[in-house]
Design an enzyme around this catalytic site. Structure first.
Site, PDB file in Angstrom:
ATOM      1  N   TYR A 222       0.828  -1.213   0.000  1.00  0.00           N
ATOM      2  CA  TYR A 222       0.000   0.000   0.000  1.00  0.00           C
ATOM      3  C   TYR A 222       0.867   1.270   0.000  1.00  0.00           C
ATOM      4  CZ  TYR A 222      -2.739   3.909   1.420  1.00  0.00           C
ATOM      5  OH  TYR A 222      -3.277   5.171   1.450  1.00  0.00           O
ATOM      6  N   LYS A 231       5.688   9.384   2.738  1.00  0.00           N
ATOM      7  CA  LYS A 231       5.582   9.655   4.175  1.00  0.00           C
ATOM      8  C   LYS A 231       6.859   9.240   4.932  1.00  0.00           C
ATOM      9  CE  LYS A 231       1.528  11.570   4.127  1.00  0.00           C
ATOM     10  NZ  LYS A 231       0.424  11.093   3.415  1.00  0.00           N
ATOM     11  N   HIS A 251       3.254  17.961   6.988  1.00  0.00           N
ATOM     12  CA  HIS A 251       2.164  17.293   6.267  1.00  0.00           C
ATOM     13  C   HIS A 251       1.186  18.367   5.776  1.00  0.00           C
ATOM     14  CE1 HIS A 251      -1.190  13.975   6.506  1.00  0.00           C
ATOM     15  NE2 HIS A 251      -0.669  14.059   5.299  1.00  0.00           N
ATOM     16  N   GLY A 276      -8.976  16.775   3.575  1.00  0.00           N
ATOM     17  CA  GLY A 276      -9.207  17.878   2.653  1.00  0.00           C
ATOM     18  C   GLY A 276      -7.998  18.591   2.064  1.00  0.00           C
ATOM     19  N   LYS A 277      -6.788  18.051   2.199  1.00  0.00           N
ATOM     20  CA  LYS A 277      -5.616  18.740   1.632  1.00  0.00           C
ATOM     21  C   LYS A 277      -5.682  18.797   0.110  1.00  0.00           C
ATOM     22  CE  LYS A 277      -2.592  16.131   3.649  1.00  0.00           C
ATOM     23  NZ  LYS A 277      -3.587  15.390   4.413  1.00  0.00           N
ATOM     24  N   ASP A 298       0.254  17.556  -0.348  1.00  0.00           N
ATOM     25  CA  ASP A 298       0.414  16.652   0.803  1.00  0.00           C
ATOM     26  C   ASP A 298       1.591  17.000   1.715  1.00  0.00           C
ATOM     27  OD1 ASP A 298      -0.699  14.306   2.104  1.00  0.00           O
ATOM     28  OD2 ASP A 298       1.098  13.215   1.506  1.00  0.00           O
ATOM     29  N   ARG A 391      -7.390   5.074  -4.031  1.00  0.00           N
ATOM     30  CA  ARG A 391      -6.540   6.214  -4.387  1.00  0.00           C
ATOM     31  C   ARG A 391      -6.298   6.318  -5.891  1.00  0.00           C
ATOM     32  NH1 ARG A 391      -4.548   9.597   0.043  1.00  0.00           N
ATOM     33  NH2 ARG A 391      -5.419   8.536   1.848  1.00  0.00           N
ATOM     34  N   PHE A 517     -15.490  22.708   0.054  1.00  0.00           N
ATOM     35  CA  PHE A 517     -14.937  22.656  -1.306  1.00  0.00           C
ATOM     36  C   PHE A 517     -14.696  24.073  -1.850  1.00  0.00           C
ATOM     37  CE2 PHE A 517     -17.261  18.673  -0.484  1.00  0.00           C
ATOM     38  CZ  PHE A 517     -16.194  17.794  -0.598  1.00  0.00           C
ATOM     39  N   GLY A 518     -15.225  24.413  -3.033  1.00  0.00           N
ATOM     40  CA  GLY A 518     -14.945  25.718  -3.648  1.00  0.00           C
ATOM     41  C   GLY A 518     -15.344  26.888  -2.757  1.00  0.00           C
TER      42      GLY A 518
HETATM   43  P1  GTP Z   1      -4.769  12.370   2.272  1.00  0.00           P
HETATM   44  O1  GTP Z   1      -4.440  12.284   0.825  1.00  0.00           O
HETATM   45  O2  GTP Z   1      -5.137  11.091   2.910  1.00  0.00           O
HETATM   46  O3  GTP Z   1      -3.699  13.071   3.072  1.00  0.00           O
HETATM   47  O4  GTP Z   1      -6.155  13.218   2.388  1.00  0.00           O
HETATM   48  P2  GTP Z   1      -6.419  14.754   2.051  1.00  0.00           P
HETATM   49  O5  GTP Z   1      -6.140  15.581   3.269  1.00  0.00           O
HETATM   50  O6  GTP Z   1      -5.730  15.139   0.810  1.00  0.00           O
HETATM   51  O7  GTP Z   1      -7.999  14.778   1.871  1.00  0.00           O
HETATM   52  P3  GTP Z   1      -8.875  14.945   0.525  1.00  0.00           P
HETATM   53  O8  GTP Z   1      -8.750  16.315  -0.052  1.00  0.00           O
HETATM   54  O9  GTP Z   1      -8.605  13.810  -0.368  1.00  0.00           O
HETATM   55  O10 GTP Z   1     -10.325  14.808   1.130  1.00  0.00           O
HETATM   56  C1  GTP Z   1     -10.736  13.664   1.847  1.00  0.00           C
HETATM   57  C2  GTP Z   1     -12.217  13.550   1.859  1.00  0.00           C
HETATM   58  O11 GTP Z   1     -12.792  14.724   2.449  1.00  0.00           O
HETATM   59  C3  GTP Z   1     -12.803  13.416   0.466  1.00  0.00           C
HETATM   60  O12 GTP Z   1     -13.828  12.454   0.475  1.00  0.00           O
HETATM   61  C4  GTP Z   1     -13.357  14.788   0.185  1.00  0.00           C
HETATM   62  O13 GTP Z   1     -14.442  14.746  -0.685  1.00  0.00           O
HETATM   63  C5  GTP Z   1     -13.738  15.315   1.575  1.00  0.00           C
HETATM   64  N1  GTP Z   1     -13.598  16.784   1.667  1.00  0.00           N
HETATM   65  C6  GTP Z   1     -12.531  17.517   1.260  1.00  0.00           C
HETATM   66  N2  GTP Z   1     -12.757  18.853   1.442  1.00  0.00           N
HETATM   67  C7  GTP Z   1     -13.987  18.952   1.995  1.00  0.00           C
HETATM   68  C8  GTP Z   1     -14.792  20.063   2.423  1.00  0.00           C
HETATM   69  O14 GTP Z   1     -14.421  21.232   2.328  1.00  0.00           O
HETATM   70  N3  GTP Z   1     -16.008  19.754   2.969  1.00  0.00           N
HETATM   71  C9  GTP Z   1     -16.451  18.469   3.091  1.00  0.00           C
HETATM   72  N4  GTP Z   1     -17.649  18.254   3.629  1.00  0.00           N
HETATM   73  N5  GTP Z   1     -15.736  17.397   2.675  1.00  0.00           N
HETATM   74  C10 GTP Z   1     -14.520  17.632   2.143  1.00  0.00           C
HETATM   75  C1  SPV Z   2      -2.145   9.609   3.960  1.00  0.00           C
HETATM   76  O1  SPV Z   2      -2.624   8.601   4.498  1.00  0.00           O
HETATM   77  O2  SPV Z   2      -1.878  10.650   4.582  1.00  0.00           O
HETATM   78  C2  SPV Z   2      -1.905   9.615   2.502  1.00  0.00           C
HETATM   79  C3  SPV Z   2      -1.852   8.353   1.849  1.00  0.00           C
HETATM   80  O3  SPV Z   2      -1.679  10.639   1.893  1.00  0.00           O
HETATM   81  S1  SPV Z   2      -0.382   7.561   2.205  1.00  0.00           S
HETATM   82  O4  SPV Z   2       0.576   7.815   1.154  1.00  0.00           O
HETATM   83  O5  SPV Z   2      -0.706   6.164   2.290  1.00  0.00           O
HETATM   84  O6  SPV Z   2       0.174   8.025   3.464  1.00  0.00           O
HETATM   85 MN    MN Z   3      -4.445  13.951  -0.350  1.00  0.00          MN
END
Ligand code: GTP
Ligand code: SPV
Ligand code: MN
Length: 607
Positions: A222, A231, A251, A276-277, A298, A391, A517-518
């Site tokens: 994974y 990471k 992070h 949400g990153k 990230d 992913r 989101f937006g």
């Molecule tokens: P990693 O890649 O694991 O580090 O996650 P990440 O922090 O990049 O999160 P990512 O942007 O992929 O969002 C994770 C989940 O949160 C997704 O299912 C998104 O649709 C949801 N999400 C992201 N931003 C928002 C927001 O502003 N509001 C809500 N309600 N959901 C959100």
């Molecule tokens: C996280 O879990 O924070 C990710 C996916 O971005 S991983 O690369 O598996 O850590």
């Molecule tokens: Mn991410």
């Protein structure tokens, strides 16, 4: 000992003596059938993808150019925090938040696991560089892996092969330092034994040796466990380098916000995994005149520039994003990026016409799919078609919102740092720190509900300091002190302003109070206006919080009560946080005095 003859071992494309000796050492321990030095070329990628199709790991997609579907073993779907170790000489250097084992004991244990573990397989040697190749001090690594999926994914996520290898030896013959990163799926093959599509082992170790800056990973394919530049290197090992060298490995996403006046602001934001990153990094503002460009989604490496400002670099080369919830509505930029092709999709569902699908991608659910476990799936099925932590792995260069300066080795000057988590209650939409120490306190005490990005129970609230809980390479108290030192060594006026955000607060019926989101651009706009001194805020016990009137909420369809509720600071709710923070600080132990003082200030302000 007699030298073992392994095809490929003796035709290395480098003279770097430590690379050569380490690769030989690993080959003799793990006894692969052959060694392949990865050059990063398109021809090589085509060959490796074809091999992955042949072995059943990859299914080529009909719907996207040069793109593939992969399904992991159902037990190998996320990071394994309880199997992740920081093996410093002294247990106190790993700190109270990490698993620890003495390096000698871990080396002995894992050496036995590695002995013969690549039998019947190819050992790939991947030279790589985290961050721009033309950095003054390029951060180099070599990953050895026995899983071609890792080679295909590393190629998307990092700068690999010949251009990276060229940095290992200087023109004058000086050999640069590199991080040796060893990965094996831990599934040797006997002669004639058929391979499986996703080899892995029930025994897993994700191990970091901070003093020797070495990574040993065993048993999992994974992403976060196997793409060791991500990471393992760029956060756990790099955080130790950063502590020693006076910078920050965090992070964090990095985005560029452009105002209607064409003024640019760079923002870094730390949210825990699946909080949400990627979405914020690719945000398309709903408010007229504002634009966002993407620098990273990230990881941010931040150092002081000559002008005294903090500059951030994205060490990565691709996005490894959460698939579920990604749609043309929520994240059109991510959808356009993957539509360019050249992507790997892991644990999503497969459509009947050879494309990918996941929950939240479209309003209409396809009538029939192949789910991530390879079974027939219909809307009546009781499990999701895509794993919640499925992913996409896609090249950053394909991102339509990519900032032109995204790979500038100097980095981009950060104006604001956001911390944020996923909290259904208590934490308001946005809250500005009074000063750097208060901001460090916000980061050190931030909390979030656990997500599917790590194995374990989803939904539990835990403290996740600076979103680094699973990624800290050293003692958490020392890390907090390091953050305080960064502030103490800087000109306060040049430090980024710190904010704490929460997109995930919910109403009584569990609906999100804030559209997210937006629409999060409205919060970014307020952040910029606070930097410029043009927006209002209310002083509250927890920090400076806007009222609805301080935010640009024109055109929002949410009821005003929801917006107010998303911004509310309820002293009674916050008083319930205090014992949790007390408990957290007790767990950390030697919390720096300025953070203890911040807690006492908060306690007295809440009454
Ligand atoms: P990693 O890649 O694991 O580090 O996650 P990440 O922090 O990049 O999160 P990512 O942007 O992929 O969002 C994770 C989940 O949160 C997704 O299912 C998104 O649709 C949801 N999400 C992201 N931003 C928002 C927001 O502003 N509001 C809500 N309600 N959901 C959100
Ligand atoms: C996280 O879990 O924070 C990710 C996916 O971005 S991983 O690369 O598996 O850590
Ligand atoms: Mn991410």
């Amino acid at each position: 000992m007699t030298a073992v003859a392994i095809p490929g071992l003796d035709t290395p494309p480098t003279t770097h003596s430590r690379v050569l000796s380490w690769v030989r050492e690993v080959a003799e321990l793990t006894t692969p059938d052959r060694v392949v030095w990865v050059d990063g070329s398109d021809e090589e990628a085509a060959r490796i993808n074809a091999e992955l199709v042949e072995s059943g790991t990859f299914v080529p997609l009909k719907g996207k150019k040069n793109s593939f579907w992969a399904a992991s073993d159902p037990e190998d779907v996320a990071r394994v925090e309880e199997r992740t170790f920081i093996c410093s000489e002294r247990p106190e250097d790993a700190g109270p938040t990490n698993n620890w084992m003495h390096p000698d004991e871990m080396t002995a244990t894992m050496s036995e696991l590695y002995r013969g573990c690549m039998r019947g397989r190819t050992m790939y040697v991947i030279p790589f560089c985290m961050g721009p190749l033309d950095a003054d001090d390029p951060k180099l690594g070599v990953e050895i892996t026995d899983f071609a999926y890792v080679v295909a994914s590393m190629r998307v996520m990092t700068r690999v092969g010949t251009p990276a290898l060229a940095k290992f030896v200087d023109a004058d013959g000086t050999e640069r330092e590199f991080v040796p990163a060893l990965h094996s799926v831990g599934a040797p093959l006997d002669a004639g034994q058929d391979d499986v599509a996703w080899p892995c082992s029930t025994t897993k170790y994700i191990t970091h040796f901070p003093e020797s800056r070495t990574i040993w990973s065993y048993g999992s394919g994974y992403g976060g466990n196997s793409l060791l530049g991500k990471k393992c290197y760029s956060l756990r090992i790099a955080s130790v380098m950063a502590r020693d060298e006076g910078w920050l490995a965090e992070h964090m996403l990095i985005l560029k916000l452009i105002s209607p006046e064409e003024k640019s602001y760079y923002v870094a934001a730390a949210f825990p995994s699946a909080c949400g990153k990627t979405n914020l990094a690719m945000l398309q503002p709903t408010i007229p005149g504002w634009r966002v460009e993407t620098v990273g989604d990230d990881i941010a490496w931040m150092r002081f520039g000559e002008d005294g400002r903090l500059y951030a670099v994205n060490p990565e080369f691709g996005f490894f994003g959460v698939a579920p919830g990604t749609s043309h509505k929520t994240n059109p930029v991510a959808m356009k990026t993957i539509d360019e092709g050249n992507s790997v999709f892991t644990n999503v569902a497969l459509t009947d016409d050879g494309d990918v699908w996941w929950e939240g991608m479209s309003k209409e659910t396809p009538a029939h799919l192949t789910d991530w476990k390879g079974r027939d799936w219909t809307p009546e099925s009781d499990e999701p078609a895509a794993h919640p932590n499925s992913r996409f792995c896609t090249p950053i260069a394909q991102c339509p919102s990519l900032a032109p300066e995204w790979d500038d080795p100097k980095g981009v000057p950060i104006s604001a740092i956001l911390f944020g988590g996923r909290r259904a209650t208590t934490v308001p939409l946005v809250n500005e720190a009074r000063d750097w120490a208060h901001g460090v306190f916000m980061g050190a005490t931030m909390s979030s509900e656990k997500t599917a990005a790590a194995a374990g129970k989803v939904g539990e609230v835990r403290r996740d300091p600076m979103a680094m809980l699973p990624f800290l390479g050293y003692n958490a108290a020392d890390y907090f002190q390091h953050w305080l030192n960064i502030g103490a060594n800087a000109d306060a006026a040049k430090l980024p302003k710190v904010f704490y955000v929460n997109w995930f607060r919910r109403g009584d019926d569990k609906r999100f109070l804030w559209p997210g989101f937006g629409e999060n651009a409205r919060v970014l706009k307020w952040v910029v206006e606070r930097i410029e001194g043009t927006a209002g805020a209310q002083e509250t016990p927890i920090g400076m919080v806007p009222s609805a009137a301080d935010l640009d909420i024109e055109g929002l369809s949410e009821p005003a009560e929801d917006i107010d509720a998303s911004l509310a600071v309820d002293a009674a709710e916050w008083r319930q946080e205090i014992p949790l923070i007390d408990e957290w600080f007790d767990k950390i132990g030697d919390v720096p005095a300025p953070l203890r003082a911040e807690l006492e200030t908060l306690r007295s302000r809440l009454g």
